[in-house]
Design a protein around this motif. Sequence first.
Motif, PDB file in Angstrom:
ATOM      1  N   ALA A  44      54.436  43.784  59.049  1.00 30.21           N
ATOM      2  CA  ALA A  44      53.023  44.124  59.249  1.00 30.21           C
ATOM      3  C   ALA A  44      52.090  43.281  58.391  1.00 30.21           C
ATOM      4  CB  ALA A  44      52.784  45.608  58.958  1.00 30.21           C
ATOM      5  N   SER A  45      52.660  42.472  57.492  1.00 34.33           N
ATOM      6  CA  SER A  45      51.836  41.596  56.650  1.00 34.33           C
ATOM      7  C   SER A  45      51.235  40.467  57.485  1.00 34.33           C
ATOM      8  CB  SER A  45      52.686  41.009  55.521  1.00 34.33           C
ATOM      9  OG  SER A  45      53.240  42.034  54.727  1.00 34.33           O
ATOM     10  N   ILE A  46      50.130  39.948  57.010  1.00 36.95           N
ATOM     11  CA  ILE A  46      49.442  38.874  57.733  1.00 36.95           C
ATOM     12  C   ILE A  46      50.083  37.533  57.415  1.00 36.95           C
ATOM     13  CG2 ILE A  46      47.236  37.725  58.116  1.00 36.95           C
ATOM     14  CD1 ILE A  46      47.406  40.607  59.164  1.00 36.95           C
ATOM     15  N   ALA A  47      50.461  36.822  58.454  1.00 29.14           N
ATOM     16  CA  ALA A  47      51.068  35.495  58.324  1.00 29.14           C
ATOM     17  C   ALA A  47      49.976  34.448  58.082  1.00 29.14           C
ATOM     18  CB  ALA A  47      51.851  35.179  59.596  1.00 29.14           C
ATOM     19  N   PRO A  48      50.353  33.210  57.739  1.00 26.36           N
ATOM     20  CA  PRO A  48      49.355  32.167  57.483  1.00 26.36           C
ATOM     21  C   PRO A  48      48.405  31.904  58.645  1.00 26.36           C
ATOM     22  CG  PRO A  48      51.477  31.487  56.608  1.00 26.36           C
ATOM     23  CD  PRO A  48      51.719  32.756  57.375  1.00 26.36           C
ATOM     24  N   ASP A  49      48.819  32.237  59.874  1.00 25.95           N
ATOM     25  CA  ASP A  49      47.937  31.987  61.015  1.00 25.95           C
ATOM     26  C   ASP A  49      46.928  33.109  61.230  1.00 25.95           C
ATOM     27  OD1 ASP A  49      49.526  34.010  62.009  1.00 25.95           O
ATOM     28  OD2 ASP A  49      50.350  32.836  63.678  1.00 25.95           O
ATOM     29  N   GLY A  50      46.919  34.122  60.343  1.00 30.03           N
ATOM     30  CA  GLY A  50      45.937  35.194  60.439  1.00 30.03           C
ATOM     31  C   GLY A  50      46.363  36.380  61.279  1.00 30.03           C
ATOM     32  N   TYR A  51      47.564  36.362  61.809  1.00 34.01           N
ATOM     33  CA  TYR A  51      48.090  37.478  62.605  1.00 34.01           C
ATOM     34  C   TYR A  51      49.319  38.081  61.907  1.00 34.01           C
ATOM     35  CZ  TYR A  51      45.132  35.537  66.286  1.00 34.01           C
ATOM     36  OH  TYR A  51      44.052  35.076  67.008  1.00 34.01           O
ATOM     37  N   GLU A  52      49.635  39.330  62.260  1.00 33.61           N
ATOM     38  CA  GLU A  52      50.817  39.954  61.676  1.00 33.61           C
ATOM     39  C   GLU A  52      52.068  39.156  62.028  1.00 33.61           C
ATOM     40  OE1 GLU A  52      48.602  41.545  63.551  1.00 33.61           O
ATOM     41  OE2 GLU A  52      47.801  43.247  62.399  1.00 33.61           O
ATOM     42  N   ARG A  56      58.018  37.944  64.671  1.00 37.80           N
ATOM     43  CA  ARG A  56      58.361  36.648  64.080  1.00 37.80           C
ATOM     44  C   ARG A  56      58.961  36.787  62.685  1.00 37.80           C
ATOM     45  NH1 ARG A  56      52.921  33.652  63.767  1.00 37.80           N
ATOM     46  NH2 ARG A  56      52.230  35.752  63.180  1.00 37.80           N
ATOM     47  N   PHE A  57      58.915  37.989  62.122  1.00 40.86           N
ATOM     48  CA  PHE A  57      59.416  38.158  60.763  1.00 40.86           C
ATOM     49  C   PHE A  57      60.904  37.833  60.723  1.00 40.86           C
ATOM     50  CE2 PHE A  57      60.644  40.402  56.886  1.00 40.86           C
ATOM     51  CZ  PHE A  57      59.621  40.008  56.040  1.00 40.86           C
ATOM     52  N   GLY A 141      57.837  44.492  69.650  1.00 44.15           N
ATOM     53  CA  GLY A 141      57.406  44.342  68.261  1.00 44.15           C
ATOM     54  C   GLY A 141      55.975  43.901  68.097  1.00 44.15           C
ATOM     55  N   GLU A 142      55.278  43.646  69.229  1.00 43.13           N
ATOM     56  CA  GLU A 142      53.898  43.138  69.173  1.00 43.13           C
ATOM     57  C   GLU A 142      52.913  44.277  69.495  1.00 43.13           C
ATOM     58  OE1 GLU A 142      53.388  40.081  68.133  1.00 43.13           O
ATOM     59  OE2 GLU A 142      55.553  39.653  68.098  1.00 43.13           O
ATOM     60  N   TYR A 143      52.938  45.315  68.679  1.00 33.74           N
ATOM     61  CA  TYR A 143      52.137  46.503  68.978  1.00 33.74           C
ATOM     62  C   TYR A 143      50.939  46.677  68.056  1.00 33.74           C
ATOM     63  CZ  TYR A 143      55.199  48.065  65.177  1.00 33.74           C
ATOM     64  OH  TYR A 143      55.895  48.139  64.002  1.00 33.74           O
ATOM     65  N   TYR A 144      50.723  45.776  67.126  1.00 32.56           N
ATOM     66  CA  TYR A 144      49.677  46.004  66.114  1.00 32.56           C
ATOM     67  C   TYR A 144      48.271  45.960  66.704  1.00 32.56           C
ATOM     68  CZ  TYR A 144      53.495  45.392  62.810  1.00 32.56           C
ATOM     69  OH  TYR A 144      54.687  45.528  62.133  1.00 32.56           O
ATOM     70  N   ASP A 145      48.076  45.199  67.760  1.00 30.18           N
ATOM     71  CA  ASP A 145      46.754  45.093  68.377  1.00 30.18           C
ATOM     72  C   ASP A 145      46.670  45.892  69.668  1.00 30.18           C
ATOM     73  OD1 ASP A 145      45.789  43.398  66.376  1.00 30.18           O
ATOM     74  OD2 ASP A 145      46.649  41.636  67.361  1.00 30.18           O
ATOM     75  N   ALA A 146      47.482  46.943  69.775  1.00 32.97           N
ATOM     76  CA  ALA A 146      47.502  47.718  71.019  1.00 32.97           C
ATOM     77  C   ALA A 146      46.183  48.430  71.270  1.00 32.97           C
ATOM     78  CB  ALA A 146      48.640  48.731  70.985  1.00 32.97           C
ATOM     79  N   GLY A 147      45.447  48.720  70.206  1.00 30.80           N
ATOM     80  CA  GLY A 147      44.128  49.322  70.369  1.00 30.80           C
ATOM     81  C   GLY A 147      44.103  50.826  70.236  1.00 30.80           C
ATOM     82  N   ALA A 213      57.431  50.581  62.316  1.00 34.40           N
ATOM     83  CA  ALA A 213      58.640  50.464  63.129  1.00 34.40           C
ATOM     84  C   ALA A 213      59.347  49.126  62.928  1.00 34.40           C
ATOM     85  CB  ALA A 213      58.293  50.659  64.603  1.00 34.40           C
ATOM     86  N   ASN A 214      58.586  48.040  62.861  1.00 35.13           N
ATOM     87  CA  ASN A 214      59.225  46.738  62.643  1.00 35.13           C
ATOM     88  C   ASN A 214      59.917  46.679  61.287  1.00 35.13           C
ATOM     89  OD1 ASN A 214      58.780  45.239  65.037  1.00 35.13           O
ATOM     90  ND2 ASN A 214      56.653  44.849  64.457  1.00 35.13           N
ATOM     91  N   SER A 215      59.316  47.276  60.267  1.00 37.87           N
ATOM     92  CA  SER A 215      59.976  47.337  58.959  1.00 37.87           C
ATOM     93  C   SER A 215      61.260  48.154  59.037  1.00 37.87           C
ATOM     94  CB  SER A 215      59.042  47.928  57.897  1.00 37.87           C
ATOM     95  OG  SER A 215      58.200  46.939  57.356  1.00 37.87           O
ATOM     96  N   TYR A 216      61.223  49.239  59.799  1.00 43.55           N
ATOM     97  CA  TYR A 216      62.423  50.064  59.955  1.00 43.55           C
ATOM     98  C   TYR A 216      63.571  49.218  60.508  1.00 43.55           C
ATOM     99  CZ  TYR A 216      65.171  54.259  61.034  1.00 43.55           C
ATOM    100  OH  TYR A 216      66.145  55.229  61.072  1.00 43.55           O
ATOM    101  N   LEU A 217      63.288  48.442  61.545  1.00 45.05           N
ATOM    102  CA  LEU A 217      64.321  47.592  62.123  1.00 45.05           C
ATOM    103  C   LEU A 217      64.784  46.535  61.135  1.00 45.05           C
ATOM    104  CD1 LEU A 217      62.848  47.043  65.715  1.00 45.05           C
ATOM    105  CD2 LEU A 217      64.555  48.727  64.985  1.00 45.05           C
TER     106      LEU A 217
END
Length: 307
Positions: A44-52, A56-57, A141-147, A213-217
């Motif tokens: 869930a941390s922000i990568a260098p490109d500005g997105y979680e 990709r972790f 795993g791409e659920y952070y911007d689901a809204g 959830a991604n951290s759990y995995l």
Amino acid sequence: AGPGHPTAGWWSDLVGPGAAIDTDRFFVVAPNMLGGCQGSTGPASIAPDGYEWASRFPYLTIRDQVAAQALLADRLGIGSWHAVVGGSMGGMHAIEWAVGHPDRVERAAILSAPPITTADQIALNSVQMDTVRVDPRFAGGEYYDAGDGDGPHRGLALARRMALLNYRSPTELNSRFQRSWQSGVSPLGRGGRFAVESYLDFHGNKFTRRFDANSYLTLVEAMNSHDVGRDRDGVEDALGRVTATTLVLGIDSDRLFPIDGQHRIARGVPRTLDGDSAVVLSSDFGHDGFLIETAAVAAHLRRLLAS
């Protein structure tokens, strides 16, 4: 308890002034795990490109996480530890520290942790991970911007409920809940529930409010990676590298990491407090016994730290 963490931690009875890990004598460092979601870098941390980082972790092993802790020790200027203490996954870290950095660990406490993650344990973990992944809200795993701010909470809660069955023992669940109902409505028809079902639901839902959830995995996969003998000529040769005075402790009712794993560690480590056998605590609480039987755990930690 404090901001962002509404309840006190598990270790309050073991760490503090005058406690077994006495903060009047020792400086305690408690690093968050790499890959987690409450401090260290994780999905869930922000990568260098500005997105979680999200999907990709990178894949992490227990050994990777200890390597990060060793870098932290370097940064803090700590050449060697008076003791490295950990339980369960933290016990995997403790044993990895003692094997991989023997010159930096004077004492080690390995509580309710195995030398390797077995096929049986990997199988149980795989079902939990798939439970998260099949939740439609997981979205690869791409659920952070689901809204909607929801994410795969149903899958994560169910995975936690499954895990909890490994953390507790049949004896405790049977004696605590028996066949009691959660309410006056019978569970033998529609609408009623058994009390143990409600207990599992409560803890599953509570978990989703504080975990990602991604951290759990990521962390479950790291536990699956655990094999202290990997690339070290096997478990016994690896354990033979340990120079720390070591406390190995297990719980007799632990069905997640059964006591035979702790005995194997004790047989392989050259300098244990109790010879070739692990300390075995009798408890009805299963794996969680090392967190609940604090008076007994504290007594053994005092022995180690006084050695």
